[in-house]
Design a protein around this motif. Structure first.
Motif, PDB file in Angstrom:
ATOM      1  N   HIS A  59       1.635  20.439   0.237  1.00 59.22           N
ATOM      2  CA  HIS A  59       0.986  21.034   1.403  1.00 59.22           C
ATOM      3  C   HIS A  59       2.008  21.221   2.521  1.00 59.22           C
ATOM      4  O   HIS A  59       3.160  20.799   2.424  1.00 59.22           O
ATOM      5  N   GLY A  60       1.548  21.879   3.594  1.00 60.34           N
ATOM      6  CA  GLY A  60       2.406  22.076   4.756  1.00 60.34           C
ATOM      7  C   GLY A  60       3.628  22.916   4.456  1.00 60.34           C
ATOM      8  O   GLY A  60       3.607  23.867   3.667  1.00 60.34           O
ATOM      9  N   ARG A  61       4.740  22.563   5.084  1.00 61.23           N
ATOM     10  CA  ARG A  61       5.964  23.346   4.922  1.00 61.23           C
ATOM     11  C   ARG A  61       6.497  23.283   3.498  1.00 61.23           C
ATOM     12  O   ARG A  61       7.158  24.221   3.035  1.00 61.23           O
ATOM     13  N   GLN A  62       6.224  22.177   2.800  1.00 57.88           N
ATOM     14  CA  GLN A  62       6.643  22.096   1.397  1.00 57.88           C
ATOM     15  C   GLN A  62       5.904  23.146   0.550  1.00 57.88           C
ATOM     16  O   GLN A  62       6.493  23.799  -0.300  1.00 57.88           O
ATOM     17  N   PHE A  63       4.610  23.317   0.810  1.00 58.95           N
ATOM     18  CA  PHE A  63       3.837  24.305   0.065  1.00 58.95           C
ATOM     19  C   PHE A  63       4.339  25.713   0.355  1.00 58.95           C
ATOM     20  O   PHE A  63       4.471  26.547  -0.549  1.00 58.95           O
ATOM     21  N   GLU A  90       7.449  30.399  -1.656  1.00 61.87           N
ATOM     22  CA  GLU A  90       8.489  31.420  -1.524  1.00 61.87           C
ATOM     23  C   GLU A  90       9.429  31.436  -2.714  1.00 61.87           C
ATOM     24  O   GLU A  90      10.112  32.438  -2.972  1.00 61.87           O
ATOM     25  N   GLN A  91       9.474  30.324  -3.457  1.00 60.27           N
ATOM     26  CA  GLN A  91      10.299  30.239  -4.667  1.00 60.27           C
ATOM     27  C   GLN A  91       9.464  30.435  -5.944  1.00 60.27           C
ATOM     28  O   GLN A  91       9.893  30.078  -7.035  1.00 60.27           O
ATOM     29  N   ASN A  92       8.248  31.008  -5.773  1.00 68.83           N
ATOM     30  CA  ASN A  92       7.380  31.341  -6.909  1.00 68.83           C
ATOM     31  C   ASN A  92       6.750  30.108  -7.557  1.00 68.83           C
ATOM     32  O   ASN A  92       6.533  30.083  -8.771  1.00 68.83           O
ATOM     33  N   TYR A  93       6.457  29.104  -6.733  1.00 63.95           N
ATOM     34  CA  TYR A  93       5.726  27.917  -7.176  1.00 63.95           C
ATOM     35  C   TYR A  93       6.362  27.292  -8.430  1.00 63.95           C
ATOM     36  O   TYR A  93       7.594  27.224  -8.515  1.00 63.95           O
ATOM     37  N   GLU A  94       5.523  26.822  -9.385  1.00 60.75           N
ATOM     38  CA  GLU A  94       6.073  26.119 -10.552  1.00 60.75           C
ATOM     39  C   GLU A  94       6.842  27.049 -11.487  1.00 60.75           C
ATOM     40  O   GLU A  94       7.604  26.595 -12.333  1.00 60.75           O
ATOM     41  N   ARG A  95       6.659  28.362 -11.320  1.00 56.51           N
ATOM     42  CA  ARG A  95       7.392  29.315 -12.167  1.00 56.51           C
ATOM     43  C   ARG A  95       8.819  29.544 -11.676  1.00 56.51           C
ATOM     44  O   ARG A  95       9.632  30.111 -12.388  1.00 56.51           O
ATOM     45  N   GLY A  96       9.100  29.115 -10.452  1.00 53.68           N
ATOM     46  CA  GLY A  96      10.416  29.311  -9.870  1.00 53.68           C
ATOM     47  C   GLY A  96      11.392  28.218 -10.260  1.00 53.68           C
ATOM     48  O   GLY A  96      11.086  27.330 -11.061  1.00 53.68           O
TER      49      GLY A  96
END
Length: 417
Positions: free
Chosen positions: A197-201, A206-212
């Protein structure tokens, strides 16, 4: 002779149990309304649907005792009649009713700021809050969400779910959305769930979540005494400091010192989880004459052609060091870098890889050096990828891509050690 006491097993009377539950609900002022439908088995009613709710036969043990978390099976609940109504009842019916799961408790309140409600089932829990729809939770994602709910006073709660649990894009994990800026994510390989959550989320998205390149989260967000935050992922860490957010990717450093005649080179190759790389070399000669040199490093990637094949990425610097009779310096330093998406795509397989290194040195002219180098590469195997070359000149260093002269594709035989 002493007679053993007779054990009498009292049979659960479903008809009386439903009648008693109905009277209890009406006495509490709950308006059930008229009976719409009744489902029965050989022993009596199993479900009575009224205009204002449903009475359902429940039994077994809850998947998770929400207010006093304990594993399933530690609490045994005999047959009882449970009251379901409102959004939770409609959600249960939409999922398949008794065919989906059997209730174990009546609807209860969390007694929290959000006035949330829930019903526990044998394998699932359905939760609801007045600003969101009813959602079904289960497994490690449920356990993580309840833990966050109980710690809302410490600012750890991320809100009620706004989606059902669904598979991640790669179908190897599970995802529960909680509002626009938070989620609980389960890595299918580890079966561990963590909230983001927050800035980490935001940065992770921006790095395509778990696919990044970061992959799945592996810890909860940690807050320091100065309110800086950090969270670890499979391939890096997202750090929040003040108004800035930084991503620290995992990297892997490989290096070697090689000697060819009177020329020696120190080589360092660093690859990073997001695909960036750097190749640094320091070359020195102790010879009487000047030398031309080539520093070469490479890493192997898994090939689609089979376990005995590999794709290769090469990195190269080449130049000239002066000897006793030469006005040029005896030392030459290079530092080149770039990005190759194949590194990020294969990071799990190569993050602890052993790099390969070669040093070639000769007093021959540059074109002879090039011929020897290319002959060595062809003898080594059919190469896929790009060789990044840094060539020394009087004006400085220039990095440029180098493609194998035969232009071949596919895998190559793994090099011998």
């Amino acid at each position: 002779m002493t007679r053993k006491p007779r054990i009498v097993v009292k049979r659960f009377d479903q008809t009386k149990a439903f009648a008693g539950k109905r009277d209890e609900v009406l006495a509490a002022g709950f308006g059930l309304g008229s009976l719409v439908r009744e489902l029965r088995d050989d022993h009596g009613p199993v479900q009575q649907d009224y205009e204002g709710g449903s009475l359902v036969l429940g039994y077994g043990s809850p998947v998770y005792d929400i207010m006093n978390p304990r594993p399933a099976g530690t609490i045994i609940v005999g047959k009882r009649v449970c009251l379901l109504y409102g959004a939770i009842l409609e959600k249960w019916k939409s999922l398949g009713g008794r065919e989906w799961d059997i209730p174990v408790t009546d609807e209860k309140g969390f007694n929290d700021f959000y006035e949330g409600r829930y019903v526990e089932f044998q394998k699932n829990v359905i939760v609801w809050q007045k600003l969101t729809e009813a959602r079904a939770l289960h497994g490690p994602i449920l356990y993580r969400w309840v833990d966050l709910l109980k710690n809302q006073a410490a600012g750890k709660f991320i809100g009620y779910p706004t989606s059902d649990i669904g598979s991640t894009a790669g179908n190897d994990g599970w995802w529960l959305q909680c509002g626009d800026g938070a989620a609980i994510v389960l890595d299918g390989s580890s079966q561990q769930a963590f909230s983001v959550h927050g800035r980490q989320f935001t940065a992770w998205g921006e790095q395509n979540y778990e696919r990044g390149p970061l992959g799945y989260p592996t810890t909860q967000v940690e807050l320091s005494e100065t309110l800086n935050s950090s969270q670890d992922f499979e391939n890096g860490t997202i750090v929040g400091q003040g108004n800035s957010t930084k991503i620290l990717y995992q990297n892997h450093t490989m290096g070697k010192r090689l000697i060819a005649g009177h020329v020696g080179s120190n080589m360092e190759l660093i690859i990073q989880a997001d695909g960036y790389w750097s190749f640094k070399t320091h070359t020195h000669t102790s010879g009487f004459f000047g030398d031309n040199f080539t520093n070469l490093a490479w890493i192997t990637l898994p090939s689609k052609e089979g376990p005995n094949k590999a794709d290769i990425i090469y990195f190269k610097t080449e130049g000239h060091v002066g000897g006793t009779t030469s006005p040029d310096s005896r030392d030459e330093d290079f530092s080149i870098g770039g990005k190759d998406d194949r590194i990020a795509a294969n990071w799990k397989q190569i993050r602890n890889a052993e790099g390969y290194f070669k040093l070639r040195a000769s007093v021959a002219p540059a074109d002879v050096i090039s011929g020897i180098f290319e002959a060595a590469i062809v003898a080594f195997g059919v190469v896929v990828g790009a060789i990044f070359a840094a060539k020394a000149s009087e004006k400085g260093v220039k990095a440029e891509p180098y493609v194998e002269p035969d232009g071949s594709g596919g895998g190559v035989v793994l090099p011998s050690r």
